[in-house]
Design an enzyme around this catalytic site. Sequence first.
Site, PDB file in Angstrom:
ATOM      1  N   CYS A 270       0.682  -1.201  -0.064  1.00 38.24           N
ATOM      2  CA  CYS A 270       0.203   0.085   0.019  1.00 38.24           C
ATOM      3  C   CYS A 270       0.818   1.292  -0.001  1.00 38.24           C
ATOM      4  O   CYS A 270       1.614   1.658  -1.014  1.00 38.24           O
ATOM      5  CB  CYS A 270      -1.076  -0.104   1.047  1.00 38.24           C
ATOM      6  SG  CYS A 270      -2.646   0.962   0.874  1.00 38.24           S
TER       7      CYS A 270
ATOM      8  N   HIS B  34      -3.506  -5.404   1.789  1.00 35.92           N
ATOM      9  CA  HIS B  34      -2.714  -5.632   3.244  1.00 35.92           C
ATOM     10  C   HIS B  34      -2.641  -7.017   3.736  1.00 35.92           C
ATOM     11  O   HIS B  34      -3.544  -7.467   4.440  1.00 35.92           O
ATOM     12  CB  HIS B  34      -3.327  -4.776   4.450  1.00 35.92           C
ATOM     13  CG  HIS B  34      -3.002  -3.478   4.052  1.00 35.92           C
ATOM     14  ND1 HIS B  34      -2.276  -2.508   5.000  1.00 35.92           N
ATOM     15  CD2 HIS B  34      -3.575  -2.468   3.324  1.00 35.92           C
ATOM     16  CE1 HIS B  34      -2.277  -1.340   4.779  1.00 35.92           C
ATOM     17  NE2 HIS B  34      -3.069  -1.114   3.751  1.00 35.92           N
TER      18      HIS B  34
ATOM     19  N   GLU C 142      -0.900  -8.553   5.726  1.00 42.63           N
ATOM     20  CA  GLU C 142      -0.929  -8.735   7.460  1.00 42.63           C
ATOM     21  C   GLU C 142      -1.855  -8.551   8.331  1.00 42.63           C
ATOM     22  O   GLU C 142      -2.106  -8.804   9.312  1.00 42.63           O
ATOM     23  CB  GLU C 142       0.232  -7.561   7.845  1.00 42.63           C
ATOM     24  CG  GLU C 142      -0.308  -6.054   7.948  1.00 42.63           C
ATOM     25  CD  GLU C 142      -0.389  -5.513   6.819  1.00 42.63           C
ATOM     26  OE1 GLU C 142      -0.237  -6.115   5.763  1.00 42.63           O
ATOM     27  OE2 GLU C 142      -0.935  -4.173   6.937  1.00 42.63           O
TER      28      GLU C 142
HETATM   29  N1  GLN Z   1      -3.682   6.390   1.043  1.00 39.26           N
HETATM   30  C1  GLN Z   1      -2.206   6.107   1.371  1.00 39.26           C
HETATM   31  C2  GLN Z   1      -1.145   6.957   0.814  1.00 39.26           C
HETATM   32  O1  GLN Z   1      -1.440   7.444   0.040  1.00 39.26           O
HETATM   33  C3  GLN Z   1      -2.083   4.619   1.583  1.00 39.26           C
HETATM   34  C4  GLN Z   1      -2.997   3.854   2.400  1.00 39.26           C
HETATM   35  C5  GLN Z   1      -2.336   2.791   3.084  1.00 39.26           C
HETATM   36  O2  GLN Z   1      -1.209   2.491   3.105  1.00 39.26           O
HETATM   37  N2  GLN Z   1      -3.319   2.011   3.657  1.00 39.26           N
HETATM   38  O3  GLN Z   1      -0.006   6.981   1.494  1.00 39.26           O
END
Ligand code: GLN
Length: 202
Positions: free
Chosen positions: A83, A175, A177
């Site tokens: 992410c 994610h 985890e």
């Molecule tokens: N929206 C977040 C970002 O741009 C990422 C979200 C996340 O890691 N769950 O950094």
Amino acid sequence: MTNGHKTVGILAIQGDFAMHAKMLDRLGAAWKLVKHAEDLEQVGGLIMPGGESTTMLKMFAAEGVGTAIKDFAAKGKPIYGTCAGAILLAKDVSNPPQERLGLIDITIERNAYGRQIDSSVQTGECPELSDHPLEMVFIRAPIIRRVGEGVRVLGRCGNLPVLVEQGNILAGTFHPELTDDPTLHRYFLGKLSGDYTERHKL
Ligand code: GLN
């Protein structure tokens, strides 16, 4: 004493690093929280967790961690970004454009699922890693909009690539985890020990 080459570093500047540690505990793997550039000298791979990429970028600049991660990658050490971690690893970032490490040839759009579904649990496929479908948790997740020539798509959810790999760099928008499924962490541990083959199912 732990073997530094097998110890997984978990970037712990901000975000949900603790859940990665929990998953690695479950797999019996050694890990170390990485807060400063010099911590990277004691680990053989690095997980960059989800969180807020803009906040992490500030720390990268202030502490020299960004440069240290680039040097770590240049040595061929495996890195797995989830992410926000994937956003930081990308070559190009949109919505809006921001600084990044540029270690994997993808374009990634931040917060791309929009407000209504800014968090959702979906089912996707990583056929080279697992025979079964994987539960995928998306939280204000980005979407990978472009995949460069040298980049392999390892996972999809719907029509979208959600897990990609270029050599030692692995990036995913979901994610693992936060689920019960250790497939992704097991795969990453395989990259650390160098005993995986690309098409080998773990
Ligand atoms: N929206 C977040 C970002 O741009 C990422 C979200 C996340 O890691 N769950 O950094």
